[in-house]
Design an enzyme around this catalytic site. Structure first.
Site, PDB file in Angstrom:
ATOM      1  N   LYS B  78       0.784  -1.102   0.066  1.00 51.51           N
ATOM      2  CA  LYS B  78       0.006  -0.028  -0.105  1.00 51.51           C
ATOM      3  C   LYS B  78       1.010   1.230  -0.095  1.00 51.51           C
ATOM      4  O   LYS B  78       1.829   1.387   0.715  1.00 51.51           O
ATOM      5  CB  LYS B  78      -0.934  -0.074   1.347  1.00 51.51           C
ATOM      6  CG  LYS B  78      -1.862   1.095   1.236  1.00 51.51           C
ATOM      7  CD  LYS B  78      -2.780   0.852   2.441  1.00 51.51           C
ATOM      8  CE  LYS B  78      -3.998   1.831   2.618  1.00 51.51           C
ATOM      9  NZ  LYS B  78      -4.653   1.424   3.871  1.00 51.51           N
ATOM     10  N   SER B 158      -9.445   1.020   3.229  1.00 52.49           N
ATOM     11  CA  SER B 158      -8.834   2.240   2.237  1.00 52.49           C
ATOM     12  C   SER B 158      -7.667   1.325   1.607  1.00 52.49           C
ATOM     13  O   SER B 158      -7.007   1.649   0.464  1.00 52.49           O
ATOM     14  CB  SER B 158      -8.155   3.112   3.022  1.00 52.49           C
ATOM     15  OG  SER B 158      -7.163   2.574   4.084  1.00 52.49           O
ATOM     16  N   SER B 182      -9.595  -1.404   7.071  1.00 53.93           N
ATOM     17  CA  SER B 182      -9.162  -0.930   6.051  1.00 53.93           C
ATOM     18  C   SER B 182      -8.337  -2.157   5.204  1.00 53.93           C
ATOM     19  O   SER B 182      -8.124  -1.906   4.013  1.00 53.93           O
ATOM     20  CB  SER B 182      -8.050   0.166   6.129  1.00 53.93           C
ATOM     21  OG  SER B 182      -8.685   1.393   6.152  1.00 53.93           O
TER      22      SER B 182
END
Lengths: 525, 495
Positions: B78, B158, B182
């Site tokens: 990420k 996310s 997330s």
């Protein structure tokens, strides 16, 4: 702490908030200052001391902030995203040691908080400090206040320490004409903040507290105490009020960088506030700066209106555990540290008075100047008859005044315990007099490599024998028949003049006490 | 090769070990797959050159017979994990050109074990979101049920980019971050295994924080065994993160699923998770799996976590307070975006921050500052901390009755983008994080496992939660379920 009315006073006693010494203190206030128009001032200090440590409080960067710009700056110090603080155990040790020396209660669990404000040299936008649960709290320190130009005799006073907390220093901004630069070498340097209660009453007390603290920190080796390099910075809160009235609005003087600066700044600020009120004005709660050149405090441009620091617990550091005894677990062990505590200044002063019979003033002066204390303690007497009061006297009166006269640095002076020991031995054996002693010291300060005994031998500075002295006295009587006549006629005042002649003629080699009695004997004839 | 791209780490490792393929072959295949799947917008940066260099080094090690556990295995991170020399943007304008000078601990550990980084994945700005729709690089798109028209199912967030990257076979595993769900949320929407480890088991050093006290690096893989392998590499104490557990991590070894038994396992079904807004399909799946476990000998028990409903509002306050603090460093001085404003430092700060952050970030900063004002501290922050404690205590109590909890991961399957963006960011998160967020409040481990496809063909997943550091048991049960339900593999033909 200030006492404003008897009811408050009683209430405090009831609540047992007051210890005996505080009681004495308020009695002093209540009875001495009965005059309504009399002013009293309340002073509190907050002191930031840089902790002696190789690396920073939360990073492994070196603490040598004089290094090349931004060279001693780790990623954490620059607040690079994703970096985390790692607590330096050495700093916890230093904090605990200092807290022990200041009679604090060590908190077995303490926490770190974030204090938020925007400033260009505060890279994270917050400072990590210990606001809510500090490393140590509720300490106190008793110290001596004595400035010979103000006080006739020393007095002892006590100040409470609210808390001792660990925190980071900020970086430094440099503002040029069209550009501002940031140096982060200082960012993250470990500090101990010592928050004292407003228990002081004037600038001299404030200065004496700082002085005492410097001696303690130096002995503990927890701070370099180089105020000129900013390693110890003092903020002073000052307010004034008329006796019997509530405490006045306080102002804060920031970043005072010397001991005399503390005394002058506080003294100035007290007077300024009194003058302001007397002139019909009022004191505003503000931050002021001490201008050491003009010897005034000036209001600082208030960055914004009242700052709210929006404190929040630092989530990246677990609670700091300190082991109070061997059964507990912690980052450092208080019991182990306690035994490493060195002798503290009040113990030294007591020792000097009890063992060596020094006066309080002598003890204060010696302890205040470590080089003098070392000189004193390095005098090794061969017999137990050494008059240590005399030793202290020579150091404080003769030696020190010569050092000042020649503008020498104490630490570089080639005058050591062996020298002083011989001089005292010669003095006590009445082989030389005090005047000669001073001359000998002077010789050594001027670079003589000889020991005092050789010096007086070489220079023929030994005191005259009784026979020599008698001959000399007779000579003086013969040479000054006029004065002798006056004396014999009853004008005994002129005796001193004759003694002076003897002293001169002897080249300061006469033992004046003996000369006094011999002369008197001779004149009776 | 296409088949290999969706295989397990074990399979790929074996092929590399026995020389059937080289690390470089695999890396090239993954890079080519990234190009083919560009439309899903999984990646912010593709690290072509770096990956090839790493693959060549890996080949060298293979030639020297010096392979590590993840030799030649491709991974994605990420874009909030710091990677030395590779820009790390947090999908924000503020860090659009930020190139970290250091590696996050988790990345370094992956590299040390032979893994190869193929790219940095898309996310919601500073991880504030649950859809991967608030990125300056545009939304990530769910590959399931993808049709070439305007609308698409969201990837979740996310860590949506990481989920899409793993689902589409561009890598074998990806790291996300998990603060309120997330990692698990996008894993659930994209039919993946998503693990939120116990707080303190995996280092956060180098993870650009959202909420320090809840963030954990999460793992997204296509199966439980892959997840365990990656966890074994990244878990364990890190000197640079004082909140990691000081004990060394004991490697987790799971037996083959067929040999496992869950007889007498005490499984709790928290009634509060059967809440308003939960879809019937999710509810049915939850029941089916509970029955499946019961049929396999587990004790199923209804339990209560009474403070669950307060979790959302409590989380919202704590989140915003930490956000305001963590975001304070973005002032344009040392790094990141700087506005073109020279009249004063204060103006520079203001301009930089209003241009560099999106509205979601700015809103949270503003609210956080308000909650932390001296006059509000007790009323909001302090109270939220107390509520957090009651939520933690709920779990402590429940562990006296059961060993593991079975819950939905999300209340629905992935929504359509057009539906999702009708809600505000706050509502999106409040709704989507309902089942996942308490685990972050309590620090406990949680894993989401894909179970089946919905009628329209979107993945339905369930979540398991266990007590602190119970990963070995948690992942074993997950593996048991995984084996039992046989979730259909994503077909690359779909893309």
């Amino acid at each position: 702490m200030n006492i404003t009315s008897p009811s408050v006073f009683k209430m405090l006693i009831k609540r047992k908030l007051f210890k005996k010494w505080q009681l004495l203190r308020c009695i002093k206030y209540c009875f001495v200052h009965t005059n309504k128009t009399k002013w009293q001032s309340v002073v509190g200090l907050e002191i930031h001391a840089q902790i002696n440590s190789k690396s920073k409080l939360f990073s492994d960067a070196s603490t040598d902030f004089a290094g090349y710009v931004n060279s001693n700056t780790s990623l954490f110090d620059a607040a690079i995203p994703g970096t985390l603080p790692v607590l330096n155990k050495q700093c916890v040790k230093a904090g605990v040691l200092t807290a022990l020396a200041l009679n604090c209660q060590i908190n077995s669990i303490s926490m770190f908080d974030r204090k938020h404000y925007f400033y260009s040299d505060l890279p994270a936008g917050y400072q990590i400090t210990q606001q809510h649960l500090p490393l140590a709290s509720s300490g106190h320190l008793e110290f001596q206040v004595f400035n010979p130009s103000i006080h006739k005799i020393p007095y002892s006073t006590k100040v409470r320490l609210k808390q001792l907390q660990l925190e980071q220093d900020s970086g430094r901004s440099l503002h040029a004409e069209d550009v501002s630069l940031v140096n982060l070498n200082r960012a993250g340097i470990p500090l101990m903040e010592l928050v004292f209660e407003p228990d002081l009453k004037d600038g001299e007390e404030a200065a004496a507290l700082v002085k005492e603290l410097l001696i303690i920190l130096k002995r503990l080796n927890t701070c370099s105490c180089k105020m000129e390099e900013g390693s110890l910075r003092v903020d002073a809160n000052v307010s004034v009020n008329r006796v019997g009235e509530p405490i006045g609005t306080r102002t804060e003087i920031k970043n005072i960088g010397s001991i005399r600066g503390v005394a002058s700044a506080v003294t100035y600020e007290i007077q300024r506030q009194i003058d302001t009120i007397n002139a019909g004005g009022s004191v505003t709660n503000e931050t002021r700066a001490w201008n050491a050149v003009h010897k005034t405090t000036v209001g600082m441009r208030d960055k914004e209106e009242k700052q709210d620091y929006r404190y929040m617990p630092e989530p990246n550091l677990p609670p700091l555990y300190v082991a109070l005894n061997s059964l507990q677990r912690g980052c450092v062990n208080v019991e182990e540290l306690k035994v490493t505590l060195p002798e503290l200044p009040h113990q030294t002063r007591k020792h000097l008075m009890d063992k060596y019979g020094l006066t309080p003033v002598q003890a204060i002066i010696l302890v205040n100047e470590n080089d003098l204390l070392e000189l004193f303690t390095s005098v090794k007497s061969k017999d137990t008859e050494t008059d240590y009061c005399l030793v202290a006297n020579i150091i404080i009166n003769d030696f020190l005044s010569l050092v000042h006269k020649y503008e020498m640095e104490l630490e570089n002076v080639p005058f050591r315990g062996e020298h002083l020991g011989e001089i005292v031995e010669l003095l006590q054996g009445r082989i030389i007099n005090k005047n000669t002693a001073k001359l000998v010291i002077q010789e050594i300060l001027n670079g003589s490599k000889e020991m005092p005994k050789s010096i007086i031998k070489e220079k023929n500075w030994t005191l005259m024998t009784n026979k020599e002295l008698e001959t000399l006295c007779n000579e003086v009587i013969e040479e000054n028949s006029k004065i002798v006549k006056q004396y014999k006629a009853g004008k005994t005042k002129v005796f001193a003049a004759l003694l002076g002649k003897i002293a001169n003629k002897s080249n300061q080699r006469a033992d004046m006490k003996k000369a006094d009695s011999i002369l008197k004997q001779l004149l009776k004839k | 090769m296409d088949k290999l791209l969706l295989s397990s780490i074990n399979t790929a490792s074996r092929l590399i070990q026995d020389g059937t393929i080289t690390s470089l072959d695999l890396t090239n295949a993954c890079l080519s797959q990234i190009r083919k799947t560009k439309k899903f917008n999984a990646f912010i940066s593709v690290t072509d050159e770096l990956a090839k260099t790493q693959a060549e080094r890996s080949q060298q090690r293979c030639r020297e017979n010096n392979q590590s556990e993840l030799e030649g295995i491709t991974v994605a991170l990420k874009d909030n994990f710091c990677t030395r020399g590779v820009k790390t943007t947090c999908a924000s304008k503020m860090l659009e050109n930020f190139v970290p000078p250091y590696n996050a601990t988790v990345y370094q550990r992956l590299l040390d074990k032979g893994a190869i980084l193929v790219g940095k994945t898309n996310m919601d700005q500073f991880a504030m979101g649950s859809g991967t729709v608030d990125s300056i690089y545009g939304p990530a798109k769910n590959p399931w049920n993808f049709k070439e028209d305007d609308d698409f199912y969201i990837a979740g967030g996310s860590s949506g980019g990481s989920a899409v990257a793993v689902a589409t076979g561009t890598c074998f595993g990806a790291l996300g971050s998990d603060t309120g769900g997330s990692t698990r949320n996008p894993a659930s929407y994209c039919g993946l295994v998503g693990l939120k480890p116990t707080y303190g088991l995996v280092s956060r050093y180098g993870l650009i924080p959202l909420v320090n006290s809840m963030d954990v690096p999460g793992i997204l893989t296509r199966n439980i065994d892959d997840c365990v392998q990656i966890l074994n590499v990244i878990a364990g104490h890190d000197h640079n993160d004082s909140t990691t557990c000081p004990k060394p991590h004991r490697k987790i070894v799971l037996p083959p699923a067929k040999q496992m038994s869950i007889k007498n396992l005490k499984v709790g079904i928290p009634k509060e998770y059967c809440c308003e807004g939960i879809s019937n399909e999710i509810l049915d799946t939850w029941n089916e799996v509970a029955n499946l476990l019961e049929d396999s000998g587990a004790d199923i028990k209804e339990v209560s976590l009474p403070h669950t409903e307060y979790s959302i509002v409590c989380y919202s306050i704590l989140n915003q307070c930490e956000v305001q603090s963590n975001m304070a460093r973005y002032d344009g001085i040392e790094f990141g975006y700087r506005a073109n404003e020279n009249s004063s430092v204060e103006k520079l700060f203001t301009q930089t921050r209003s241009e560099g952050f999106n509205e979601v970030v700015r809103n949270r900063i503003l609210a956080g500052n308000y909650f932390l004002l001296t006059r509000n501290y007790e009323k909001y922050f302090s109270k939220a901390m107390k509520v957090r404690r009651t939520i933690v205590n709920d779990f402590y109590k429940v562990w006296e009755e059961v060993q593991i909890l079975l819950t939905p991961t999300t209340l629905t399957t992935a929504p359509l983008y057009s539906e999702f963006i009708k809600k505000t960011n706050r509502d999106q998160c409040a709704y989507q994080d309902y089942c996942t967020q308490s685990a972050n409040m309590a620090g406990i481990p949680a894993v989401t496992i894909p179970i089946k496809l919905s009628r329209v063909g979107m993945p339905i997943s369930l979540q398991l939660m266990g007590r602190n550091l119970s990963e070995p048991m948690l992942l074993a049960v997950a593996k048991f379920i995984e084996h039992a339900v046989q979730f259909p593999k994503y077909s690359l033909g779909n893309s």
